[in-house]
Design an enzyme around this catalytic site. Structure first.
Site, PDB file in Angstrom:
ATOM      1  N   SER A 143      49.380  30.497  42.961  1.00  0.00           N
ATOM      2  CA  SER A 143      48.295  29.683  43.500  1.00  0.00           C
ATOM      3  C   SER A 143      48.099  28.368  42.753  1.00  0.00           C
ATOM      4  O   SER A 143      47.306  27.533  43.180  1.00  0.00           O
ATOM      5  CB  SER A 143      46.976  30.462  43.489  1.00  0.00           C
ATOM      6  OG  SER A 143      46.432  30.494  42.200  1.00  0.00           O
ATOM      7  N   LYS A 181      42.309  28.688  37.069  1.00  0.00           N
ATOM      8  CA  LYS A 181      41.902  27.860  38.208  1.00  0.00           C
ATOM      9  C   LYS A 181      41.245  26.577  37.742  1.00  0.00           C
ATOM     10  O   LYS A 181      40.815  26.443  36.596  1.00  0.00           O
ATOM     11  CB  LYS A 181      40.901  28.621  39.090  1.00  0.00           C
ATOM     12  CG  LYS A 181      41.448  29.847  39.806  1.00  0.00           C
ATOM     13  CD  LYS A 181      42.394  29.476  40.920  1.00  0.00           C
ATOM     14  CE  LYS A 181      42.868  30.694  41.680  1.00  0.00           C
ATOM     15  NZ  LYS A 181      43.716  31.562  40.846  1.00  0.00           N
TER      16      LYS A 181
END
Length: 224
Positions: A143, A181
């Site tokens: 991701s 993230k």
């Protein structure tokens, strides 16, 4: 006046630089002087630096340069009884040391997974790390590929509990799962964790459920 151990360390550093062009590591200095811990090496290095016998090379962690030597080694040295150190042979400039940082399991770059703790360590070139305490995590998932972070990379993380919006962080979610993230703070007391892959959706959590455990400081990648 140099103590016996300070003089011994100065000679060891000079001999290693002349032989290899690379300053010895703190572990090598500890062993050479038969010291019990690296803290003793730190104290000796600081004393030699204060007396201007050596200097630490800027932007090169633990790399040292000998500035001068006591005039002779058969009697105690005094502050004004010095001559310039003999120049080393034409050799490369001292290289960066390698630092062992803790390797704390795998971290998800996709959906959050449990962060595993273990006792392994990862050798990292000191030049990749700045000031502060660091650890490493193995990246699992895709991701963050648009940020250049790939599955199997090692994320080098500076340990901190704070970060600015837009920084890549290690976020611990509900005290159980960790993820890598982009961090954004939303209105209404929410935190948004953004992936760097258009195939993934942002993750929204109450601010109280998200704990920053570090900021991305660098990456290591192994090519097989």
């Amino acid at each position: 006046m140099l103590t016996a151990k300070q003089h011994e360390l100065l000679q060891f550093i000079q001999q290693r630089l002349e032989a290899t062009g690379i300053s010895p590591s703190f572990e090598e200095m500890k062993d050479a002087l038969d010291l019990r811990s690296k803290s003793g090496v730190h104290r000796l290095i600081s004393a030699l630096e204060e007396r201007q016998f050596i200097r630490r090379l800027p932007n090169r962690a633990r790399a040292l340069e000998v500035l001068r030597q006591p005039e002779n080694t058969t009697r105690p040295a005094v502050a004004n009884d010095v001559t310039p150190a003999r120049p080393a042979r034409t050799t490369p400039e001292p290289a960066n040391d390698v630092i062992e940082v803790p390797l704390h399991g795998r971290i998800a770059a996709g959906l959050p997974i449990e962060a595993l703790e273990d006792s392994r360590s990862l050798p990292v070139p000191a030049a990749l790390l700045g000031a502060g305490e660091h650890y490493a995590l193995e990246v699992s998932g895709d991701s963050m590929v648009e940020a250049g972070i790939l599955d199997g990379d090692y994320a080098l993380v500076k340990r901190t509990d704070s970060a600015r919006d837009g920084e890549i962080v290690v976020a611990l979610i509900r005290g159980e799962e960790a993820t890598l993230k982009y961090l954004w703070r939303e209105k209404g007391g929410m935190v948004r964790l953004d992936p760097a892959n258009s195939a993934y959706d942002p993750q929204l959590y109450p601010a109280g459920d998200v704990l920053v455990q570090g900021k991305l400081a660098g990456l290591l990648r192994r090519y097989n």
